[in-house]
Motif scaffolding. Structure first.
Motif, PDB file in Angstrom:
ATOM      1  N   THR A   3      49.120  52.864   1.984  1.00 46.43           N
ATOM      2  CA  THR A   3      49.146  53.650   3.223  1.00 46.43           C
ATOM      3  C   THR A   3      48.271  54.892   3.109  1.00 46.43           C
ATOM      4  N   THR A  19      51.595  61.453   5.621  1.00 44.30           N
ATOM      5  CA  THR A  19      51.563  62.072   6.945  1.00 44.30           C
ATOM      6  C   THR A  19      50.213  62.743   7.158  1.00 44.30           C
ATOM      7  N   SER A  21      52.906  52.990  -1.331  1.00 42.02           N
ATOM      8  CA  SER A  21      52.492  54.320  -0.873  1.00 42.02           C
ATOM      9  C   SER A  21      50.981  54.495  -0.982  1.00 42.02           C
ATOM     10  N   THR A  31      55.804  59.114   1.194  1.00 44.84           N
ATOM     11  CA  THR A  31      55.528  59.047   2.631  1.00 44.84           C
ATOM     12  C   THR A  31      54.229  59.781   2.957  1.00 44.84           C
TER      13      THR A  31
END
Length: 285
Positions: A172, A233, A169, A231
């Motif tokens: 990213t 975004t 994580s 995640t």
């Protein structure tokens, strides 16, 4: 006693004496052969042995050098691919038995421009031929923890001792963080009279101003949302700040700017959408 009774013994003794004589001669021949080497031959043999040994050593060094070069290449690729660069690591063994080892690890490094520090305990257990490992007492220090979403993710990661999710994580998230930073830097350098970064390159918004229209500003907000599951975004939006006199004359066109910007994001991507917005803003009088 009749001499014929001793005849077998005498013959056996003679046979043994003959065997001893033959063995003695053979031994002397071997000794002579082993000593019939000149000093030159001995030195030549030593030099030959040394050459063979040195060639073997050079061969081993060459193999080790090739292995190190391969490892360095693989490490460089992984660092570029993931953005991770580990700067320090230490470990301390707290407990060690035949099938159980507990170690305390401290690790620090960077992922792109984000620095982090980790501290955790690693329990390794050997059960027959199977090895298992459990992470506990995980503590994570990051400057980005000031962001409430990042803080929630890190707290959940610490609670579950989930190092794998943390690294995946973070890679990213940091990549998007670096992308935003580079994008802000690019437009600030290209349009210094139009682009303003009130919070610097680490901030999450950029202000566009038209020098010819006083008070007219477009604020591009670029948030990087990281949820508790890890995640990432990116969330972009545009907020216009328009003087009342301009708003009264061009209400409809001003109100359409945010929607047009969102549509451009979907069609052309972030950089192209911002570039187009700056071009339009710069042409306004």
């Amino acid at each position: 006693m009749d001499k014929s009774n001793f005849q077998p013994y005498e013959e056996e003794i003679q046979a043994l004496e003959e065997e001893i004589r033959l063995l003695t001669e053979k031994y002397e021949d071997i000794q002579q052969e082993s000593t019939f080497f000149s000093d030159e031959e001995i030195l030549k043999s030593i030099k030959s042995f040394q050459n063979e040994t040195q060639e073997e050593i050079r061969g081993n060094e060459s193999d080790l050098k090739a292995q190190l070069e391969t490892l360095a290449t693989n490490l460089s690729f992984l660092m570029k691919f993931t953005g991770f660069n580990f700067t320090s690591h230490s470990k301390k063994t707290l407990e060690k038995t035949r099938n159980r080892t507990v170690q305390k690890h401290r690790l620090s490094g960077r992922c792109h421009s984000l620095a982090f520090q980790l501290e955790f305990q690693l329990l390794e257990m050997q059960d027959n031929e199977e090895m298992s490992a459990v992470v506990s007492d995980l503590s994570i220090i990051m400057e980005s923890r000031k962001d409430s979403n990042v803080s929630k993710f890190l707290s959940r990661t610490e609670e579950h001792g989930d190092l794998l999710t943390f690294f995946i994580s973070l890679s990213t998230y940091a990549e998007w963080y670096e992308h935003r930073r580079n994008t802000f830097l690019h437009f600030k350098a290209k349009y210094p009279d139009i682009v303003t970064l009130p919070e610097g390159l680490q901030g999450d918004f950029m202000i566009l101003k038209n020098p010819k229209v006083s008070g007219f500003e477009l604020v591009i907000v670029w948030k990087i949302h990281l949820d508790e599951e890890g995640t990432t975004t990116p969330v972009l939006d545009l907020l216009p700040k328009v003087p009342e006199q301009v708003l009264e004359k061009r209400t409809s066109s001003v109100e359409s700017i945010p929607g047009s910007f969102r549509s451009a994001l979907q069609l052309f991507g972030i950089e192209a959408a911002i570039e187009n917005l700056i071009q339009v803003l710069g042409s306004e009088k």
